[in-house]
Design an enzyme around this catalytic site. Structure first.
Site, PDB file in Angstrom:
ATOM      1  CG  PHE A 143      85.076  39.950  66.267  1.00  0.00           C
ATOM      2  CD1 PHE A 143      86.507  39.616  66.667  1.00  0.00           C
ATOM      3  CD2 PHE A 143      84.934  40.650  64.784  1.00  0.00           C
ATOM      4  CE1 PHE A 143      87.473  39.869  65.594  1.00  0.00           C
ATOM      5  CE2 PHE A 143      85.987  40.875  63.888  1.00  0.00           C
ATOM      6  CZ  PHE A 143      87.211  40.462  64.156  1.00  0.00           C
ATOM      7  CG  ASP A 234      79.399  45.166  65.279  1.00  0.00           C
ATOM      8  OD1 ASP A 234      78.907  45.019  64.166  1.00  0.00           O
ATOM      9  OD2 ASP A 234      80.669  44.862  65.542  1.00  0.00           O
ATOM     10  CE  LYS A 263      81.953  39.067  59.163  1.00  0.00           C
ATOM     11  NZ  LYS A 263      82.468  39.723  60.299  1.00  0.00           N
TER      12      LYS A 263
HETATM   13  C1  LIG Z   1      83.116  40.595  60.716  1.00  0.00           C
HETATM   14  C2  LIG Z   1      82.856  41.766  62.020  1.00  0.00           C
HETATM   15  C3  LIG Z   1      83.432  42.688  62.210  1.00  0.00           C
HETATM   16  C4  LIG Z   1      84.602  43.490  61.292  1.00  0.00           C
HETATM   17  O1  LIG Z   1      84.476  43.569  60.231  1.00  0.00           O
HETATM   18  P1  LIG Z   1      85.680  43.644  58.915  1.00  0.00           P
HETATM   19  O2  LIG Z   1      84.827  43.637  57.586  1.00  0.00           O
HETATM   20  O3  LIG Z   1      86.527  42.383  58.942  1.00  0.00           O
HETATM   21  O4  LIG Z   1      86.276  44.789  59.343  1.00  0.00           O
HETATM   22  C5  LIG Z   1      83.113  43.663  62.989  1.00  0.00           C
HETATM   23  N1  LIG Z   1      81.914  43.230  63.813  1.00  0.00           N
HETATM   24  C6  LIG Z   1      81.299  42.183  63.603  1.00  0.00           C
HETATM   25  C7  LIG Z   1      80.162  41.765  64.723  1.00  0.00           C
HETATM   26  C8  LIG Z   1      81.820  41.063  62.643  1.00  0.00           C
HETATM   27  O5  LIG Z   1      81.313  39.979  62.735  1.00  0.00           O
END
Ligand SMILES: *Cc1c(COP(=O)(O)O)cnc(C)c1O
Length: 411
Positions: A143, A234, A263
Site C-alpha cells: 500500500f 515506504d 502517519k
Molecule cells: C497510509 C499509508 C500510505 C498513504 O498515506 P496517506 O497519508 O493516506 O496518503 C502510504 N504508504 C503506507 C505504507 C501507508 O500505510
C-alpha cells in the site's frame, strides 16, 4: 447546521447527505480523546487501538502537543516555502541526525511523500542511469497511497479497478520472495537496463501486517548496490518509532537510499516527508514543491513528537508493550484455534491473523467496538492493533481481555 448542534447525538444521515461516500464508516462519531481513550458523541468511551490509523503517536490531547500547538498558532502558522522556515530546518536536522538520510523534503501526507520518491527515482533514472523509460518495482499486497501514481505503485488490483489508464512504469513482485524479484529484474533488464528503483515497505501494514524478512531485504540491498538501483522504503506506517526502532528498516539491518514517513510523524497533524541520502539527492531548485509542505505549524508539532519520543524513552515502551500484546494475543490462537491463526508484527504494529473461513476481520472489529475497543482491519483476514506509542501495561491487558471476550462470545 453549526458546530454547536453536532452533539450530543450526531445524525449520520445528515453527514452522508453532504460528504462524498468514499469511505465505509462505522456508525459512531468521536468527539474527544485523552491518552489512549476516546469518547463518542453519546458519551461512550473506547480504548483506542487505532490511533487515527497509526498516526496519534502520543495519544490524544498530549500536554506537549497542546503546548506546542497553542504557542505556535499564536506566533505563525503558514508562510510558504518562498522563505526560510526555522521550524522546518529544525525538524529536518532532527530527522537527519536520527537516521541514515542526509536531506529531507516535507509534504502533507504519505501518498505525497511517495509521489516525491517516485519522481526522485525517475529523475535519478534519467540523469544518473540514463534510462528513458524507467521501471519501479513494487510488491504485491503493498500500500503506497491513493493518488494516481501511488495507487498504481500499490500492488492490489482492487484499488486499480476503474481507474485506467494507470501510470506506466511499475512492475509488481510477490513480497518476501527473493527468487521472484531476481527473475523480474533479469527479465525487465533483458534488452537494456530499465529497473531504476524498488519501492517497498519494511513491513506491509495495510496489506496484512506482514513483516519483511531480514535475508530478503539484505539481498535486495546487495542487488541495488550491484545494479545502482535505488532502494526506496515506504516507512509511512512503521516509521517514527512504531516498530520499536525509530525506523522500520533498523529491524532488517539495512539502510535505504531514500525513505518516506508520514502517519506517526505529526502525532495526528498532517505531515509527510521524503528522506534521501546524498548519493541520490538529485532534486534541484524547481523540481518539486508543496505549498503547505513543512509549514511552521506542522514542523513545530513534528519536532515536539520527535523530542517527546526521545525524552520520555517511548521506544522502550513500544518494545515492552508490543511483546506483552503479542504474548497475550498469541494465547488467543491457542484458546480459539478455529478463529485465530497467529499474531505477527513489530513493536506496536501487530496483526491478529484469522483463520480463513472462520470470522472475518471486519466482524471482529465490529464486535470489539461494541465492547469498547477500537481496532482496524488490514485486509479481510487480519485485525490490526496500532495503539498510541504511550499505551500503558494496563491498557494492553485491557485490549487483550476485550479481544478474548470477542472470541469467547463467538465460541
Ligand atoms: C497510509 C499509508 C500510505 C498513504 O498515506 P496517506 O497519508 O493516506 O496518503 C502510504 N504508504 C503506507 C505504507 C501507508 O500505510
Amino acid at each position: 447546521m453549526t458546530l454547536d448542534t453536532l452533539t450530543p447525538t450526531y445524525n449520520t444521515e445528515t453527514f452522508d447527505r453532504y460528504v462524498m461516500q468514499t469511505y465505509g464508516r462505522f456508525p459512531i462519531a468521536l468527539e474527544r480523546g485523552k491518552g489512549c481513550r476516546v469518547w463518542d458523541t453519546q458519551g461512550r468511551a473506547y480504548l483506542d487501538f487505532v490511533a487515527g490509523i497509526a498516526t496519534c503517536t502520543l495519544g490524544h490531547a498530549h500536554p506537549a502537543i497542546i503546548a506546542a500547538v497553542t504557542d505556535q498558532i499564536q506566533k505563525l502558522q503558514h508562510v510558504s516555502n518562498l522563505y526560510y522556515i526555522p521550524e522546518q530546518g529544525a525538524l529536518a536536522q532532527w530527522l537527519v541526525e536520527h537516521s541514515c538520510a542526509d536531506r529531507v523534503f516535507f509534504c502533507n501526507s504519505g501518498a505525497e511523500a511517495n509521489e516525491g520518491a517516485i519522481k526522485l527515482a525517475r529523475k535519478y533514472a534519467s540523469t544518473v542511469l540514463n534510462i528513458s523509460e524507467p521501471v519501479i518495482i513494487t510488491a504485491q499486497s503493498s500500500f503506497h497511497g491513493r493518488t494516481l501514481a501511488t495507487v498504481t505503485a500499490t500492488g492490489q488490483p482492487k484499488y486499480h479497478k476503474n481507474f485506467n489508464p494507470l501510470v506506466p512504469g511499475f512492475h509488481y513482485v510477490p513480497y518476501n520472495d527473493l527468487e521472484a524479484l531476481e527473475t523480474a529484474i533479469a527479465q525487465l533488464d533483458q534488452d537494456q537496463p530499465r529497473v531504476a528503483a524498488i519501492l517497498i515497505e519494511p513491513l506491509q501494514g495495510e496489506g496484512g501486517v506482514n513483516p519483511g524478512e531480514i535475508a530478503y531485504f539484505q539481498r535486495i540491498r546487495e542487488i541495488c548496490d550491484e545494479k545502482k538501483i535505488l532502494l526506496m522504503l515506504d516507512e509511512v506506517q512503521v516509521g517514527m518509532g512504531r516498530s520499536g526502532k525509530l525506523w522500520g528498516h533498523e529491524n532488517l539491518g539495512i539502510e535505504p537510499d531514500a525513505f518516506t514517513v508520514a502517519k506517526g510523524l505529526g502525532g495526528g497533524i498532517p505531515i509527510g516527508a521524503l528522506l534521501v541520502k546524498s548519493s541520490c539527492n538529485v532534486f534541484q531548485s524547481g523540481d518539486h514543491a508543496s505549498t503547505f509542505g513543512g509549514n511552521p505549524f506542522v514542523c513545530r508539532v513534528g519536532l515536539t513528537v520527535a523530542e517527546t519520543l526521545e525524552k520520555d524513552g517511548i521506544l522502550e515502551n513500544v518494545l515492552a508493550r508490543g511483546e506483552q500484546l503479542r504474548a497475550g494475543l498469541g494465547q488467543l490462537a491457542e484458546r480459539y484455534p478455529q478463529y485465530v491463526a497467529k499474531v505477527r508484527g513489530w513493536g506496536l504494529i501487530n496483526g491478529l491473523v484469522l483463520q480463513p473461513g472462520g470470522v472475518t476481520a471486519i466482524e471482529v472489529v465490529k464486535a470489539a467496538m461494541d465492547l469498547g475497543l477500537l481496532l482496524v482491519p488490514a485486509g479481510t483476514e487480519v485485525v490490526r492493533y496500532v495503539p498510541p506509542l504511550i499505551v500503558s501495561e494496563a491498557e494492553i491487558d485491557e485490549a487483550i481481555a476485550l479481544t478474548n471476550k470477542v472470541f469467547s462470545q463467538l465460541a
